[in-house]
Design an enzyme around this catalytic site. Structure first.
Site, PDB file in Angstrom:
ATOM      1  N   ASP A  49       0.910  -1.287   0.021  1.00  0.00           N
ATOM      2  CA  ASP A  49      -0.073  -0.207  -0.029  1.00  0.00           C
ATOM      3  C   ASP A  49       0.715   1.242  -0.028  1.00  0.00           C
ATOM      4  O   ASP A  49       0.284   2.474  -0.188  1.00  0.00           O
ATOM      5  CB  ASP A  49      -0.993  -0.043   1.101  1.00  0.00           C
ATOM      6  CG  ASP A  49      -0.329   0.057   2.578  1.00  0.00           C
ATOM      7  OD1 ASP A  49       0.896  -0.288   2.531  1.00  0.00           O
ATOM      8  OD2 ASP A  49      -1.241  -0.294   3.633  1.00  0.00           O
ATOM      9  N   SER A  50       2.305   1.129   0.166  1.00  0.00           N
ATOM     10  CA  SER A  50       3.106   2.071  -0.427  1.00  0.00           C
ATOM     11  C   SER A  50       3.035   2.648  -1.586  1.00  0.00           C
ATOM     12  O   SER A  50       3.373   3.938  -1.909  1.00  0.00           O
ATOM     13  CB  SER A  50       4.723   1.721   0.195  1.00  0.00           C
ATOM     14  OG  SER A  50       4.666   0.818  -0.710  1.00  0.00           O
ATOM     15  N   ASP A  88      -0.970  -6.108  -0.106  1.00  0.00           N
ATOM     16  CA  ASP A  88      -1.423  -5.451   0.869  1.00  0.00           C
ATOM     17  C   ASP A  88      -2.995  -5.246   1.002  1.00  0.00           C
ATOM     18  O   ASP A  88      -3.500  -4.914  -0.113  1.00  0.00           O
ATOM     19  CB  ASP A  88      -0.626  -4.499   1.100  1.00  0.00           C
ATOM     20  CG  ASP A  88       0.508  -4.186   1.818  1.00  0.00           C
ATOM     21  OD1 ASP A  88       0.634  -4.977   2.872  1.00  0.00           O
ATOM     22  OD2 ASP A  88       1.025  -3.236   1.865  1.00  0.00           O
ATOM     23  N   LYS A 118      -1.153  -9.353   2.593  1.00  0.00           N
ATOM     24  CA  LYS A 118      -0.629  -8.943   4.031  1.00  0.00           C
ATOM     25  C   LYS A 118      -1.439  -8.107   4.601  1.00  0.00           C
ATOM     26  O   LYS A 118      -2.109  -7.089   4.348  1.00  0.00           O
ATOM     27  CB  LYS A 118       0.775  -8.253   3.568  1.00  0.00           C
ATOM     28  CG  LYS A 118       1.530  -7.885   4.795  1.00  0.00           C
ATOM     29  CD  LYS A 118       2.908  -7.372   4.360  1.00  0.00           C
ATOM     30  CE  LYS A 118       2.873  -5.991   3.854  1.00  0.00           C
ATOM     31  NZ  LYS A 118       2.441  -5.034   4.929  1.00  0.00           N
ATOM     32  N   GLU A 120      -1.413  -5.770   8.321  1.00  0.00           N
ATOM     33  CA  GLU A 120      -0.687  -5.371   9.555  1.00  0.00           C
ATOM     34  C   GLU A 120      -1.147  -5.705  10.843  1.00  0.00           C
ATOM     35  O   GLU A 120      -2.193  -5.573  10.994  1.00  0.00           O
ATOM     36  CB  GLU A 120      -0.515  -3.826   9.230  1.00  0.00           C
ATOM     37  CG  GLU A 120       0.338  -3.194   8.204  1.00  0.00           C
ATOM     38  CD  GLU A 120       0.377  -1.672   7.884  1.00  0.00           C
ATOM     39  OE1 GLU A 120       0.269  -1.047   9.107  1.00  0.00           O
ATOM     40  OE2 GLU A 120       1.016  -1.147   7.134  1.00  0.00           O
ATOM     41  N   GLU A 187       9.555  -4.514  10.436  1.00  0.00           N
ATOM     42  CA  GLU A 187      10.004  -2.894  10.059  1.00  0.00           C
ATOM     43  C   GLU A 187      10.049  -2.124  11.057  1.00  0.00           C
ATOM     44  O   GLU A 187       9.516  -2.114  11.996  1.00  0.00           O
ATOM     45  CB  GLU A 187       8.727  -2.732   9.430  1.00  0.00           C
ATOM     46  CG  GLU A 187       9.345  -1.176   8.653  1.00  0.00           C
ATOM     47  CD  GLU A 187       8.175  -0.558   7.740  1.00  0.00           C
ATOM     48  OE1 GLU A 187       8.259   0.510   7.306  1.00  0.00           O
ATOM     49  OE2 GLU A 187       7.203  -1.137   7.377  1.00  0.00           O
TER      50      GLU A 187
END
Length: 275
Positions: A49-50, A88, A118, A120, A187
């Site tokens: 999502d970056s 993501d 993915k 978080e 991270e």
């Protein structure tokens, strides 16, 4: 007749089996062309999502939508053949309930053709990870500095600088492992904590701003290629592509203004009349 041997795509279970073996090579990818170039060298391509910050110019990842992730996931799948592609799940697409997460994760897999998603988070999202894994959706998790929690953290801050904060991150990692995640991105944590997580978990740790002792590494492709002026501490630049791009565009602009582009070799001419 020419016979083309199909390239076998790496699976989530194969990534999991790499624990303690040769380091897992990972990069983000958002477009078909970058996926095509990275594919022979990467075990895992993350459609992160970056993309919201790198491609779309957002200040955080929070505005990224599910439709955006699916669009970029489709592009990366078209460009790659070998690497495991993980997409993501964006902010707001999985936190409400396990059922919401399954609905959106199954849509990602169905519409992109990717093999994993993915999420978080740690302890609080473990129930959702378990729900997805039991229904056939491979999950990679993400602990430490989690960008979707930027407002809670008060910015993008390194985690675990005080050992008193390690317990929660360790609990998060243990919870997502127990829930069935096949790997975890670690991270922005201090190096000793990243090493400890790698040693305590039976699933691979993929570090970004963590430790060379993680089971693999991931970087934002544009960061390591040399785009942008700000370089995070944990990024090693393997190219200076922004400078090369600017140089090429300036040369093009100069040639257009001087009418040296296109040249005679770069234009189409009438066919010669016969006879």
């Amino acid at each position: 007749m020419t016979i083309h041997k199909a390239v076998k795509r790496i699976t989530a279970s194969e990534i999991r089996s790499r624990k303690g073996q040769e380091p897992i090579v990972s990069l983000t990818a958002y477009q078909a062309y970058s996926a095509r170039i990275a594919d022979p060298y990467c075990d895992l391509l993350l459609v992160g999502d970056s993309v919201g910050m790198v491609v779309h110019g957002f200040e955080t990842t929070l505005p990224v939508s599910l439709d955006m992730m699916i669009l970029h996931g489709q592009a990366v799948m078209r460009g790659s053949k070998r690497a495991l592609v993980v997409v993501d799940m964006p902010f707001g697409s999985y936190e409400e309930s396990p059922e919401q997460a399954f609905s959106n994760a199954s849509r990602i897999l169905a519409e992109t053709g990717c093999s994993a998603v993915k999420l978080e988070g740690g302890v609080y999202i473990a129930e959702t990870i378990d729900f997805l894994c039991k229904r056939g959706i491979p999950v990679m998790s993400h602990v430490g500095l989690t960008p979707q929690a930027v407002n809670r953290f008060g910015g993008f801050k390194t985690q675990g600088r005080n050992e008193s904060n390690w317990q929660q991150i360790e609990a998060d990692a243990a919870a997502i492992e127990k829930a069935g995640a096949f790997a975890v991105v670690v991270e922005g944590v201090v190096e000793p904590l990243a090493v400890k997580l790698t040693q305590m978990l039976s699933i691979p740790t993929i570090g970004i701003g963590a430790s060379s002792q993680c089971d693999g590494q991931i970087l934002v492709m544009e960061d390591m290629l040399g785009y942008g002026t700000w370089v995070p501490k944990f990024v090693r630049r393997y190219g200076v592509l922004e400078q090369e791009m600017e140089k090429a565009i300036k040369s093009y602009a100069d040639d257009v203004k001087s009418r040296t582009f296109p040249s005679d070799e770069e234009i189409y001419k009438l066919k010669q009349k016969s006879g």
